[in-house]
Design an enzyme around this catalytic site. Sequence first.
Site, PDB file in Angstrom:
ATOM      1  N   ASP A  21      -6.356 -18.737  12.609  1.00  0.00           N
ATOM      2  CA  ASP A  21      -5.113 -18.142  12.504  1.00  0.00           C
ATOM      3  C   ASP A  21      -4.336 -19.364  11.963  1.00  0.00           C
ATOM      4  O   ASP A  21      -4.556 -20.107  12.374  1.00  0.00           O
ATOM      5  CB  ASP A  21      -4.851 -17.707  14.232  1.00  0.00           C
TER       6      ASP A  21
HETATM    7  N1  URA Z   1     -10.722 -16.320  17.007  1.00  0.00           N
HETATM    8  C1  URA Z   1      -9.511 -15.763  16.983  1.00  0.00           C
HETATM    9  O1  URA Z   1      -8.597 -15.559  18.180  1.00  0.00           O
HETATM   10  N2  URA Z   1      -8.745 -16.769  15.504  1.00  0.00           N
HETATM   11  C2  URA Z   1      -9.287 -17.737  15.034  1.00  0.00           C
HETATM   12  O2  URA Z   1      -8.440 -18.629  14.337  1.00  0.00           O
HETATM   13  C3  URA Z   1     -10.200 -17.746  14.682  1.00  0.00           C
HETATM   14  C4  URA Z   1     -11.143 -17.260  16.199  1.00  0.00           C
END
Ligand code: URA
Length: 247
Positions: free
Chosen positions: A104
């Site tokens: 993310d």
């Molecule tokens: N899980 C998440 O919530 N975000 C990420 O970026 C990777 C795994």
Amino acid sequence: MEERLQKILAKAGIASRRRAEQMICDGRIQVNGQVINEMGYKADPGLDTITCDGKPIDLEQKMYVLLNKPAGYVTTLADPQGRPVVSDLVADIPLRLFPVGRLDLETEGALLMTNDGELGNAILHPRFEVNKTYEATVTGSPSQDKIRLLEQGIEIEGIKTRPAAIRVLKRFKEQTLFEVIIHEGKKRQVRKMFEAINHRVLYLKRTAYGALKLGTLPSGKYRILGQDDLKKIFSGKIPFTIKNIPA
Ligand code: URA
């Protein structure tokens, strides 16, 4: 086998198809010593010598890098909103590397980038069960019962997550730091897992793929991986043959 020149260049990870077309238009590509600026031109990568700006192109070269992604970078090659993208951080490597899976915008840490689609797919495919390890700081102090629910698998948007390994690294007054190991890669999975037990992830960092650890790699920097690193991702055994892998 003959293929269009722009397709050969794109497949080799030299540039995107569109950029390869531009390179051809600009007269930068030669086949057997002759400049080609005709778009439909076909070449045989097994027989012809293809060069860019006079330098031979290694059509088989594979590259694997581990990047420490900072928060605020988008895990794509280009962003229509103009935000910083992870490919900016490997821009000095003259190959088209794509991220393996995503992190993310606000998540930090280990992000593999490669031009090897087969290896990228294997890392993401549940069959190979490549563990991804995260450090997650969450609100409050989730009970052991709630943590057990996450470990056994919890329903997110109608689908049960696969078993996870979760342990407390540190309890603070109003927050808890966990290590979370999963081998799935659903969108925002770790955040959604904790949301499902009514705790919010405040900070998230991926620290390892399999046994390949981020270690002390500074934020925003990458390191080039070799055979031993790739073996660590797959617990000792790369599940297929990789050609031209750096030692
Ligand atoms: N899980 C998440 O919530 N975000 C990420 O970026 C990777 C795994």
